[in-house]
Design a protein around this motif. Sequence first.
Motif, PDB file in Angstrom:
ATOM      1  N   ARG A 181       0.859  -1.178   0.000  1.00 53.81           N
ATOM      2  CA  ARG A 181       0.000   0.000   0.000  1.00 53.81           C
ATOM      3  C   ARG A 181       0.899   1.232   0.000  1.00 53.81           C
ATOM      4  O   ARG A 181       2.002   1.204   0.543  1.00 53.81           O
ATOM      5  CB  ARG A 181      -0.883  -0.001   1.243  1.00 53.81           C
ATOM      6  N   GLU A 182       0.424   2.329  -0.599  1.00 55.17           N
ATOM      7  CA  GLU A 182       1.270   3.505  -0.627  1.00 55.17           C
ATOM      8  C   GLU A 182       1.263   4.221   0.712  1.00 55.17           C
ATOM      9  O   GLU A 182       0.329   4.071   1.493  1.00 55.17           O
ATOM     10  CB  GLU A 182       0.853   4.459  -1.739  1.00 55.17           C
ATOM     11  N   PRO A 183       2.301   5.026   0.958  1.00 57.77           N
ATOM     12  CA  PRO A 183       3.480   5.213   0.110  1.00 57.77           C
ATOM     13  C   PRO A 183       4.584   4.221   0.466  1.00 57.77           C
ATOM     14  O   PRO A 183       4.562   3.620   1.533  1.00 57.77           O
ATOM     15  CB  PRO A 183       3.905   6.647   0.418  1.00 57.77           C
ATOM     16  N   VAL A 184       5.566   4.080  -0.425  1.00 54.66           N
ATOM     17  CA  VAL A 184       6.691   3.186  -0.218  1.00 54.66           C
ATOM     18  C   VAL A 184       7.971   3.968  -0.482  1.00 54.66           C
ATOM     19  O   VAL A 184       8.284   4.292  -1.627  1.00 54.66           O
ATOM     20  CB  VAL A 184       6.637   1.959  -1.150  1.00 54.66           C
ATOM     21  N   ASN A 185       8.693   4.293   0.578  1.00 50.28           N
ATOM     22  CA  ASN A 185      10.002   4.946   0.448  1.00 50.28           C
ATOM     23  C   ASN A 185       9.990   6.130  -0.520  1.00 50.28           C
ATOM     24  O   ASN A 185      10.845   6.255  -1.391  1.00 50.28           O
ATOM     25  CB  ASN A 185      11.051   3.925   0.007  1.00 50.28           C
ATOM     26  N   GLY A 186       9.001   7.012  -0.363  1.00 54.07           N
ATOM     27  CA  GLY A 186       8.949   8.211  -1.200  1.00 54.07           C
ATOM     28  C   GLY A 186       8.207   8.046  -2.507  1.00 54.07           C
ATOM     29  O   GLY A 186       8.179   8.970  -3.322  1.00 54.07           O
ATOM     30  N   PHE A 187       7.608   6.894  -2.748  1.00 55.85           N
ATOM     31  CA  PHE A 187       6.785   6.655  -3.933  1.00 55.85           C
ATOM     32  C   PHE A 187       5.349   6.416  -3.480  1.00 55.85           C
ATOM     33  O   PHE A 187       5.112   5.526  -2.661  1.00 55.85           O
ATOM     34  CB  PHE A 187       7.281   5.426  -4.700  1.00 55.85           C
ATOM     35  N   PRO A 188       4.345   7.133  -3.986  1.00 49.78           N
ATOM     36  CA  PRO A 188       4.456   8.276  -4.884  1.00 49.78           C
ATOM     37  C   PRO A 188       4.663   9.573  -4.100  1.00 49.78           C
ATOM     38  O   PRO A 188       4.411   9.617  -2.893  1.00 49.78           O
ATOM     39  CB  PRO A 188       3.083   8.306  -5.574  1.00 49.78           C
ATOM     40  N   SER A 235       5.865  -0.805  -8.608  1.00 46.83           N
ATOM     41  CA  SER A 235       6.767  -1.080  -9.727  1.00 46.83           C
ATOM     42  C   SER A 235       6.530  -0.119 -10.889  1.00 46.83           C
ATOM     43  O   SER A 235       7.487   0.369 -11.509  1.00 46.83           O
ATOM     44  CB  SER A 235       6.611  -2.531 -10.192  1.00 46.83           C
ATOM     45  N   LEU A 236       5.276   0.178 -11.215  1.00 48.74           N
ATOM     46  CA  LEU A 236       4.992   1.137 -12.284  1.00 48.74           C
ATOM     47  C   LEU A 236       5.436   2.539 -11.897  1.00 48.74           C
ATOM     48  O   LEU A 236       5.946   3.300 -12.735  1.00 48.74           O
ATOM     49  CB  LEU A 236       3.496   1.121 -12.617  1.00 48.74           C
ATOM     50  N   ASN A 237       5.256   2.900 -10.630  1.00 43.99           N
ATOM     51  CA  ASN A 237       5.689   4.215 -10.158  1.00 43.99           C
ATOM     52  C   ASN A 237       7.201   4.370 -10.311  1.00 43.99           C
ATOM     53  O   ASN A 237       7.707   5.386 -10.804  1.00 43.99           O
ATOM     54  CB  ASN A 237       5.272   4.380  -8.698  1.00 43.99           C
ATOM     55  N   ARG A 238       7.941   3.354  -9.903  1.00 43.23           N
ATOM     56  CA  ARG A 238       9.408   3.416  -9.997  1.00 43.23           C
ATOM     57  C   ARG A 238       9.871   3.439 -11.441  1.00 43.23           C
ATOM     58  O   ARG A 238      10.786   4.193 -11.789  1.00 43.23           O
ATOM     59  CB  ARG A 238      10.029   2.234  -9.254  1.00 43.23           C
ATOM     60  N   ALA A 239       9.268   2.619 -12.291  1.00 43.34           N
ATOM     61  CA  ALA A 239       9.660   2.603 -13.699  1.00 43.34           C
ATOM     62  C   ALA A 239       9.399   3.949 -14.358  1.00 43.34           C
ATOM     63  O   ALA A 239      10.207   4.434 -15.162  1.00 43.34           O
ATOM     64  CB  ALA A 239       8.905   1.492 -14.436  1.00 43.34           C
ATOM     65  N   ALA A 240       8.268   4.578 -14.012  1.00 41.76           N
ATOM     66  CA  ALA A 240       7.915   5.866 -14.612  1.00 41.76           C
ATOM     67  C   ALA A 240       8.846   6.974 -14.131  1.00 41.76           C
ATOM     68  O   ALA A 240       9.355   7.769 -14.932  1.00 41.76           O
ATOM     69  CB  ALA A 240       6.467   6.210 -14.281  1.00 41.76           C
ATOM     70  N   ARG A 241       9.102   7.038 -12.816  1.00 33.14           N
ATOM     71  CA  ARG A 241       9.965   8.114 -12.322  1.00 33.14           C
ATOM     72  C   ARG A 241      11.406   7.933 -12.794  1.00 33.14           C
ATOM     73  O   ARG A 241      12.103   8.909 -13.078  1.00 33.14           O
ATOM     74  CB  ARG A 241       9.921   8.211 -10.797  1.00 33.14           C
ATOM     75  N   PHE A 242      11.855   6.691 -12.879  1.00 28.62           N
ATOM     76  CA  PHE A 242      13.197   6.448 -13.391  1.00 28.62           C
ATOM     77  C   PHE A 242      13.353   7.023 -14.797  1.00 28.62           C
ATOM     78  O   PHE A 242      14.362   7.668 -15.110  1.00 28.62           O
ATOM     79  CB  PHE A 242      13.506   4.950 -13.408  1.00 28.62           C
ATOM     80  N   HIS A 243      12.366   6.796 -15.656  1.00 23.48           N
ATOM     81  CA  HIS A 243      12.463   7.298 -17.028  1.00 23.48           C
ATOM     82  C   HIS A 243      12.491   8.825 -17.045  1.00 23.48           C
ATOM     83  O   HIS A 243      13.292   9.432 -17.782  1.00 23.48           O
ATOM     84  CB  HIS A 243      11.303   6.780 -17.871  1.00 23.48           C
ATOM     85  N   SER A 244      11.656   9.446 -16.221  1.00 23.30           N
ATOM     86  CA  SER A 244      11.669  10.902 -16.146  1.00 23.30           C
ATOM     87  C   SER A 244      13.005  11.410 -15.606  1.00 23.30           C
ATOM     88  O   SER A 244      13.555  12.402 -16.089  1.00 23.30           O
ATOM     89  CB  SER A 244      10.523  11.396 -15.264  1.00 23.30           C
ATOM     90  N   ASP A 245      13.555  10.724 -14.599  1.00 21.41           N
ATOM     91  CA  ASP A 245      14.871  11.088 -14.072  1.00 21.41           C
ATOM     92  C   ASP A 245      15.940  11.009 -15.162  1.00 21.41           C
ATOM     93  O   ASP A 245      16.791  11.899 -15.288  1.00 21.41           O
ATOM     94  CB  ASP A 245      15.258  10.158 -12.919  1.00 21.41           C
ATOM     95  N   SER A 360      -3.876  -0.760 -13.764  1.00 23.48           N
ATOM     96  CA  SER A 360      -2.821  -0.322 -12.855  1.00 23.48           C
ATOM     97  C   SER A 360      -2.083   0.866 -13.441  1.00 23.48           C
ATOM     98  O   SER A 360      -2.021   1.035 -14.667  1.00 23.48           O
ATOM     99  CB  SER A 360      -1.819  -1.447 -12.595  1.00 23.48           C
ATOM    100  N   VAL A 361      -1.471   1.670 -12.565  1.00 21.51           N
ATOM    101  CA  VAL A 361      -0.817   2.890 -13.032  1.00 21.51           C
ATOM    102  C   VAL A 361       0.301   3.277 -12.077  1.00 21.51           C
ATOM    103  O   VAL A 361       0.299   2.910 -10.898  1.00 21.51           O
ATOM    104  CB  VAL A 361      -1.844   4.052 -13.134  1.00 21.51           C
ATOM    105  N   GLY A 362       1.257   4.018 -12.603  1.00 23.81           N
ATOM    106  CA  GLY A 362       2.295   4.648 -11.800  1.00 23.81           C
ATOM    107  C   GLY A 362       2.783   5.866 -12.554  1.00 23.81           C
ATOM    108  O   GLY A 362       3.108   5.779 -13.739  1.00 23.81           O
TER     109      GLY A 362
END
Length: 520
Positions: A181-188, A235-245, A360-362
């Motif tokens: 469940r959110e949040p997880v270590n700053g995501f989102p 996992s979707l949240n991390r993949a999305a933010r990584f790409h933006s980073d 699902s979304v991130g």
Amino acid sequence: MRSGTVPILLLVLGVFPLGLASNPGNAATTIDFDQFEEPGSGFVIHPDPLDIGEYRFTSVDFSSTPLLTTFQQGSAFYNGSAALSSGNGSDIILTRADGGAFDALSLDLDSWQGEHTIELTGELSGGGTVQQIFTTDLVAGGQTLALSGFTSITSLRFDAEGAVPFSGTFGQIDNLLLVAREPVNGFPKWEERVMLQWHNRARSDPQLELASCSPGDCPDAYCYAPVEPLQWTHSLNRAARFHSDQLELAGCSPLLRDDSPCTLVSNIDSLYPDSCDGSASCACEEGSFVCGASGTSWSQRLALFGVSLMGPGENVAWAFDPDPDLVYRLWMFESAPGASCGGGVGNGHRRIILSSSFSSVGAGASGVFWTVNFSADATPPRRIPSGAHYPRQDSSVELWANWFDAAGPRDAVANVGGSCTPMTLERGTAQNGAWSATANGVGSGCHRYVFEFRDSTGDVLSYPTTGSFGIGPAGSCADWDATRPAPCLTTPAVPSIHPLALYTLVPGVLIGLAAMRLRS
């Protein structure tokens, strides 16, 4: 659109064959202990507590020395896969390292060489417990146990009572299927929560959402019907933010691209963000960004982050003003004069946002870049799938949250610092709708808040399930922390009856025996 904003947008949509509905897809994390596989005929003692990803295992000692162990491949207790054991008859307690809530869907029991009663107890984030009792068979080897009701728990206790360490009876756990469940270590973070909430608000009532789009820009507005809300996944949240980073760091021309600006290292999932921020030196096999060449494709990137490729999709944006409301509106109200219900040109972003194909979304925001990743996995639905406030801080801010259930809630409240403001249904239906309230006098300082709903049976649910969100400056007011205002809604003190599943395990078969217990 704000004055001076020059947006550049790119749509990427990939469609892959859907998997079975029973597959939890990228919403779940499987802890399988495979990293502890090693030769030998004994066992390995691990640190206690033992952290694996965002989860933590701790033994509760009933003897002199607690033990968390795995058996080596030549041990008589090894059953073909490394699994976690508790020594000296200790219990094992599973939590999230950050104290957040999670769902436990299933696990495997290994090496129960003898008939024993196993008790699993979950501490519910809203108070109370959920419990299942299992009786193991007399056969060594893994037995998969499906868990029921272990939703939004803060801990899972595995009672290994009766296990004699290192003898003919010994218990091991493996293949735990968990949903964070959110949040997880700053995501989102705040911006990403707003983006998710705006998506779900629109999905509950697309006709009302698109009423403000001119017919010339949105001729396809009549095509969209209400659909289920999107469920956030880590996992979707991390993949999305990584790409933006990475796009922020690479500085490629053109700035916007769906594929990665290099060939990603295969273990990027374990590196980001703790030991690698997306920089080429740690994230790219080449050691540098290669803007003019094709790097890792967007779908391969999702797979590297543990996303099940079942009908994935992606929206990407770059804007001088990366405000989440602005970027969302650029996607939702994009001009597409030739669009129709069958498709068309220019309306791809809103078709993804409003599509029933995705569950699902991130969202990931970094600098001026935005990435939103979608998946069509069978994510377990949550009754409060999203909630956020906007703007980040002002004298008056709007608070929005979605509710999704077979019955509408009895009550809905925005709890800001212990001040309870009733929420009203503004979009959709009571069963699938967006609820809103306004918080006043929050233009300075940091104000902690929680969304609270009372369901049709009288139980109280909250979002977030633990801790609280913050209205305030980004640098001094954490979007989430462990503090929590005094509750506005409480579950009635009258005990309610909840089912407890009692199972006898036979190889490949679960025989359910009726049982009941009281839970307050």
